[in-house]
Write a protein that holds these residues in place. Sequence first.
Motif, short mmCIF file in Angstrom:
data_model
loop_
_atom_site.label_atom_id
_atom_site.label_comp_id
_atom_site.label_asym_id
_atom_site.label_seq_id
_atom_site.Cartn_x
_atom_site.Cartn_y
_atom_site.Cartn_z
N ASN A 74 0.90 -0.94 -0.14
CA ASN A 74 -0.19 -0.45 0.20
C ASN A 74 0.96 1.49 -0.14
OD1 ASN A 74 -2.37 -1.62 -0.45
ND2 ASN A 74 -2.77 -1.26 2.44
N GLU A 75 2.36 1.08 -1.05
CA GLU A 75 2.77 2.50 -0.58
C GLU A 75 3.31 2.55 -2.22
OE1 GLU A 75 4.35 4.23 1.91
OE2 GLU A 75 2.24 3.46 3.24
N PRO A 76 3.82 4.24 -2.22
CA PRO A 76 4.34 4.21 -3.72
C PRO A 76 5.47 3.58 -3.86
CG PRO A 76 3.69 5.62 -2.31
CD PRO A 76 3.39 5.17 -1.14
N MET A 77 6.36 3.43 -5.02
CA MET A 77 8.04 2.98 -5.06
C MET A 77 8.39 4.56 -6.07
SD MET A 77 9.36 -0.66 -6.12
CE MET A 77 9.03 -1.45 -4.75
N LEU A 78 9.61 4.59 -5.83
CA LEU A 78 9.94 5.70 -6.78
C LEU A 78 11.18 4.16 -6.96
CD1 LEU A 78 10.92 8.00 -8.15
CD2 LEU A 78 11.54 9.05 -5.21
N LEU A 79 11.35 4.77 -8.67
CA LEU A 79 12.40 4.54 -8.64
C LEU A 79 12.93 5.23 -10.00
CD1 LEU A 79 11.64 0.52 -9.58
CD2 LEU A 79 12.79 1.77 -7.93
N PRO A 80 14.09 6.51 -9.16
CA PRO A 80 14.41 7.64 -9.74
C PRO A 80 15.67 7.44 -11.65
CG PRO A 80 15.94 7.92 -7.96
CD PRO A 80 15.04 6.27 -7.99
N GLU A 81 15.86 6.10 -11.07
CA GLU A 81 17.73 5.81 -12.39
C GLU A 81 17.74 4.72 -13.20
OE1 GLU A 81 19.56 8.04 -13.02
OE2 GLU A 81 19.01 9.87 -11.10
N LEU A 82 17.47 4.56 -13.82
CA LEU A 82 17.39 3.24 -14.84
C LEU A 82 17.99 2.24 -14.49
CD1 LEU A 82 16.49 2.01 -17.33
CD2 LEU A 82 18.66 2.15 -18.27
N PRO A 83 19.31 1.98 -13.52
CA PRO A 83 19.75 0.84 -13.18
C PRO A 83 18.69 0.60 -12.14
CG PRO A 83 21.27 2.46 -13.09
CD PRO A 83 19.89 3.12 -13.64
#
Length: 170
Positions: A74-83
């Motif tokens: 129930n939490e968002p996930m941030l993946l700011p970079e391609l790797p």
Amino acid sequence: MAVDSPNALEAAAAILVPAIADVVTIDLLEAGSMERVVVLFADPAKQQALVGKIKRVYAQPGWKTIQMKVVESNEPMLLPELPDVLREVAHDDAHANVVRAVGIRSMVILPLMVRGRAFGALTLATAESEGRYSPASVQFAENVAARIATTIDNGRLLSDIKRAVAARDA
């Protein structure tokens, strides 16, 4: 998927692409597994070439998708970079190749929730625009995801009412 208007989710995705994302997916939890119901690219060539591949590599048996992890937490996930995206998303080399073909640079995945229960995920990704998502992006996207979740829930409730009325009339 019991959204009353079959085009409602595609219309929501079309508002987001290309304004805040180069790629949008919407996944809904149906009978314990995730179903990818929308894939929309800003790039028409990618739309034509990659939608089928994305759907084929999505949710293979034994995989726990990143969208499912977001729904469960129930939490968002941030993946700011391609790797980070490749490490978090790709389950095998074939899947990594599809992610590379999409050209994802940054991604944010948000739970679709109503009444405290997650029933799907909205994924926003940047690619050719080379934008990067940040914590501030997540706050804005949570608002968007809440509106999409309400739309889906309202459609489901309307479908339930129509079925109940039809059953009563029968």
